[in-house]
Scaffold this motif. Structure first.
Motif, PDB file in Angstrom:
ATOM      1  N   GLY A  40      16.954 -10.388   8.387  1.00 23.61           N
ATOM      2  CA  GLY A  40      17.290 -11.401   7.392  1.00 23.61           C
ATOM      3  C   GLY A  40      16.642 -12.747   7.669  1.00 23.61           C
ATOM      4  N   PRO A  41      16.818 -13.315   8.883  1.00 18.96           N
ATOM      5  CA  PRO A  41      16.160 -14.590   9.185  1.00 18.96           C
ATOM      6  C   PRO A  41      14.638 -14.512   9.117  1.00 18.96           C
ATOM      7  CG  PRO A  41      17.952 -14.179  10.724  1.00 18.96           C
ATOM      8  CD  PRO A  41      17.794 -12.925   9.916  1.00 18.96           C
ATOM      9  N   THR A  42      14.080 -13.363   9.512  1.00 19.30           N
ATOM     10  CA  THR A  42      12.625 -13.189   9.438  1.00 19.30           C
ATOM     11  C   THR A  42      12.159 -13.269   7.991  1.00 19.30           C
ATOM     12  OG1 THR A  42      12.632 -11.802  11.432  1.00 19.30           O
ATOM     13  CG2 THR A  42      10.707 -11.635   9.983  1.00 19.30           C
ATOM     14  N   TRP A  43      12.878 -12.582   7.109  1.00 26.55           N
ATOM     15  CA  TRP A  43      12.541 -12.629   5.689  1.00 26.55           C
ATOM     16  C   TRP A  43      12.760 -14.030   5.120  1.00 26.55           C
ATOM     17  CZ3 TRP A  43      15.826 -13.728   1.553  1.00 26.55           C
ATOM     18  CH2 TRP A  43      15.248 -13.564   0.288  1.00 26.55           C
ATOM     19  N   ILE A  48       5.118 -13.590   4.334  1.00 23.53           N
ATOM     20  CA  ILE A  48       3.720 -13.724   3.939  1.00 23.53           C
ATOM     21  C   ILE A  48       3.273 -15.180   3.939  1.00 23.53           C
ATOM     22  CG2 ILE A  48       2.018 -13.170   2.162  1.00 23.53           C
ATOM     23  CD1 ILE A  48       3.256 -10.740   3.566  1.00 23.53           C
ATOM     24  N   ILE A  49       4.151 -16.079   3.560  1.00 20.61           N
ATOM     25  CA  ILE A  49       3.898 -17.509   3.704  1.00 20.61           C
ATOM     26  C   ILE A  49       5.207 -18.156   4.117  1.00 20.61           C
ATOM     27  CG2 ILE A  49       4.322 -18.043   1.245  1.00 20.61           C
ATOM     28  CD1 ILE A  49       2.129 -20.187   1.481  1.00 20.61           C
ATOM     29  N   ARG A  50       5.141 -19.031   5.118  1.00 17.11           N
ATOM     30  CA  ARG A  50       6.362 -19.610   5.663  1.00 17.11           C
ATOM     31  C   ARG A  50       7.000 -20.594   4.688  1.00 17.11           C
ATOM     32  NH1 ARG A  50       5.221 -15.886   8.359  1.00 17.11           N
ATOM     33  NH2 ARG A  50       4.971 -15.814  10.624  1.00 17.11           N
ATOM     34  N   ARG A  51       8.337 -20.591   4.730  1.00 14.05           N
ATOM     35  CA  ARG A  51       9.121 -21.567   3.984  1.00 14.05           C
ATOM     36  C   ARG A  51       9.529 -22.650   4.982  1.00 14.05           C
ATOM     37  NH1 ARG A  51      11.424 -16.331   2.293  1.00 14.05           N
ATOM     38  NH2 ARG A  51      10.866 -15.933   0.109  1.00 14.05           N
ATOM     39  N   GLU A 119       7.166  -1.494   2.116  1.00 14.42           N
ATOM     40  CA  GLU A 119       7.440  -2.928   2.068  1.00 14.42           C
ATOM     41  C   GLU A 119       6.150  -3.737   2.111  1.00 14.42           C
ATOM     42  OE1 GLU A 119      10.505  -0.439   3.747  1.00 14.42           O
ATOM     43  OE2 GLU A 119       8.477  -0.867   4.490  1.00 14.42           O
ATOM     44  N   LYS A 120       5.234  -3.335   2.992  1.00 13.67           N
ATOM     45  CA  LYS A 120       3.969  -4.059   3.121  1.00 13.67           C
ATOM     46  C   LYS A 120       3.153  -3.944   1.833  1.00 13.67           C
ATOM     47  CE  LYS A 120       2.225  -3.602   7.125  1.00 13.67           C
ATOM     48  NZ  LYS A 120       1.511  -3.023   8.287  1.00 13.67           N
ATOM     49  N   HIS A 121       3.155  -2.750   1.258  1.00 13.06           N
ATOM     50  CA  HIS A 121       2.417  -2.540   0.012  1.00 13.06           C
ATOM     51  C   HIS A 121       2.999  -3.410  -1.095  1.00 13.06           C
ATOM     52  CE1 HIS A 121       0.532  -0.574  -3.429  1.00 13.06           C
ATOM     53  NE2 HIS A 121      -0.319  -0.037  -2.575  1.00 13.06           N
ATOM     54  N   ALA A 122       4.313  -3.466  -1.178  1.00  9.51           N
ATOM     55  CA  ALA A 122       4.964  -4.256  -2.229  1.00  9.51           C
ATOM     56  C   ALA A 122       4.635  -5.737  -2.096  1.00  9.51           C
ATOM     57  CB  ALA A 122       6.471  -4.048  -2.179  1.00  9.51           C
ATOM     58  N   ALA A 123       4.466  -6.216  -0.864  1.00  6.06           N
ATOM     59  CA  ALA A 123       4.173  -7.628  -0.650  1.00  6.06           C
ATOM     60  C   ALA A 123       2.690  -7.934  -0.862  1.00  6.06           C
ATOM     61  CB  ALA A 123       4.599  -8.034   0.758  1.00  6.06           C
ATOM     62  N   TRP A 226       8.552 -12.179  -1.903  1.00  2.11           N
ATOM     63  CA  TRP A 226       9.658 -11.494  -2.561  1.00  2.11           C
ATOM     64  C   TRP A 226       9.380 -10.009  -2.769  1.00  2.11           C
ATOM     65  CZ3 TRP A 226      14.131 -14.072  -3.076  1.00  2.11           C
ATOM     66  CH2 TRP A 226      14.081 -15.464  -2.988  1.00  2.11           C
ATOM     67  N   ALA A 227       8.146  -9.590  -2.470  1.00  2.26           N
ATOM     68  CA  ALA A 227       7.766  -8.165  -2.499  1.00  2.26           C
ATOM     69  C   ALA A 227       8.182  -7.490  -3.795  1.00  2.26           C
ATOM     70  CB  ALA A 227       8.341  -7.459  -1.277  1.00  2.26           C
TER      71      ALA A 227
END
Length: 468
Positions: A40-43, A48-51, A119-123, A226-227
């Motif tokens: 969760g914290p990682t997401w 892909i780009i940091r918030r 997940e990687k493909h979706a992103a 958001w993938a």
């Protein structure tokens, strides 16, 4: 050699093999905690780009440190084998804890453990639908070969190193001259210069001031965060690829002596319709962002650790001109910043077939999760886990050590980052230029050689005072 916890788990596994034939399953509560405290914290920080705001919150609350602690707790309870999370029957995920299993998964990429996880493909499909990381053979092999050819993966120093070093010198000098009377260096100023370097390295001088290109990449990366949950914007994606192709064509049309750039190399690299150069370049533009963060973090480490800073200055004084293409100590500082604060905190693979492990079978299409902060900051096994230790990357025994304990700044195996040597060239030279500007005082962080380093370090909060 076995590390302390490995020895305990090896004994537990020997006993478990006599009583069970299935991989261990986490409880429902434990599975929920993995998503809440680790993934969760990682997401939330942005995969892909940091918030920036979320990275700051994670730093303030020590979320990454807590995540490592929870992963250690699960490993201590369940032992060696990958741990299946308890989720709906149609979805399988497994945590990979132990060094030998991490090495297995990464070395057995792409078969049976593929990089193109769902997940990687979706992103990544938001801005590079034909990127090598989300491709399958035969296209994947062609795209990987193309990446390696242009990025000079096999060479410790890229063939265009001298030109790239000149670009860095010009942009770093302009950055330092623009700091004004306060002589304060912050992320915003640094990032402008860094992305000018990136655009010149990738496309040449024509793209130096094309900040709209970087903004376009970043907007699509924001969608990619958001993938599955964000609709793909084909119009924006086409705009990005058209802009990339424009610069590639510009380099191809520049005659017999083109300006040195990766785009110029693309023009002379064998390719076909399946290569999809624009998709590969989109990934390079994405990957150079966390590389810049690593420079800034390494700068903070050296500004707060006098002994290591002195060693860095000694190396700089001993190397001038083309000898600066390879700066072992500064490269080690970059690698150490990546170990301490990995820019790819979660490495994903997806099993294409059922796989056998010591205590049982792992189902087909299981998503394997390698949480790199656990490996890099495992204070139960690594004496230097929470300290700044660039010597780890210089030790003559490091190769052997790495084979036993995975330190993964650029992943590993067949899918290791093809730009790793180019990234180390650019980042170490940018770091060198900043260190030569004068003494740097870190004004915004409590990093200290006397204290354990924090689990998260936000580059957006770092401030330096440059003392001439």
């Amino acid at each position: 050699m076995q590390y302390p916890k490995q020895q305990e788990h090896a004994m537990a596994d020997a006993q478990a093999m006599t009583t069970t034939n299935t991989l261990p399953h986490a409880t429902l509560l434990e599975s929920l905690k993995v998503f809440a405290q680790v993934l969760g914290p990682t997401w939330a920080k942005g995969v892909i780009i940091r918030r920036p705001a979320m990275v700051g919150i994670a730093e303030s609350l020590g979320l990454d440190k807590h995540a490592v602690r929870y992963m250690q707790k699960l490993r201590d309870k369940y032992g060696n084998d990958p741990l299946l999370l308890r989720l709906p029957k149609s979805i399988n995920y497994a945590l990979v804890f132990m060094p030998e299993h991490v090495h297995r998964v990464l070395q057995e990429t792409h078969q049976p453990f593929a990089t193109d996880s769902r997940e990687k493909h979706a992103a990544l499909a938001h801005f590079q639908p034909h990127g090598v990381l989300i491709s399958q053979d035969p296209e994947r092999s062609k795209r990987r070969h193309f990446n390696e050819a242009v990025l000079d993966t096999a060479l410790p120093v890229h063939r265009l190193a001298d030109h790239f070093m000149g670009v860095i010198h010009e942009e770093a000098s302009q950055l330092l001259n623009s700091l004004g009377y306060k002589q304060q260096l912050d992320w915003e100023r640094f990032a402008i210069s860094w992305f000018r370097i990136v655009r010149r390295v990738v496309f040449g001088n024509a793209a130096r001031d094309d900040e709209q290109l970087t903004q376009l990449v970043n907007k699509l990366r924001g969608h990619a965060n958001w993938a599955f949950m964000h609709p793909k914007n084909d119009k924006l994606q086409q705009q990005l690829h058209s802009r990339i192709n424009h610069y590639i064509q510009l380099a191809a049309q520049s005659g017999s002596a083109p300006e040195p750039s990766l785009a110029a190399l693309i023009a002379s690299t064998p390719q076909d319709a399946d290569t999809a150069p624009a998709d590969q370049v989109a990934h390079w533009l994405f990957a150079f962002d966390p590389a810049g963060m690593t420079v800034f973090r390494a700068l903070a480490l050296l500004a707060s650790h006098p002994q290591q800073a002195a060693q860095a200055q000694t190396e700089l004084k001993a190397n001038t001109g083309s000898s600066r293409q390879y700066l072992p100590y500064l490269r080690a500082c970059i690698l150490e910043a990546l170990r301490l604060w990995p820019t790819t905190p979660v490495i994903l693979r997806q099993s294409k077939t059922a796989t056998q492990w010591d205590s049982g079978m792992m189902p087909t299409n299981t998503g394997l999760i390698i949480y790199t902060p656990l490996l890099h900051r495992d204070d139960e096994n690594l004496s230097y886990a929470n300290t700044f230790a660039p010597e780890v990357w210089l030790d003559q025994q490091h190769t052997t050590t790495a084979q036993q304990w995975p330190l993964l700044p650029f992943s590993d195996g067949p899918a290791v980052c093809p730009a790793r040597n180019l990234v180390l060239l650019l980042t170490s030279n940018m770091l060198a230029q900043l260190l030569e500007s004068g003494a740097l005082e870190l004004r915004s962080s409590r990093l200290s050689p006397k204290l354990p380093l924090p689990g998260t370090l936000s580059p957006y909060r770092l401030r330096f005072k440059v003392k001439g």
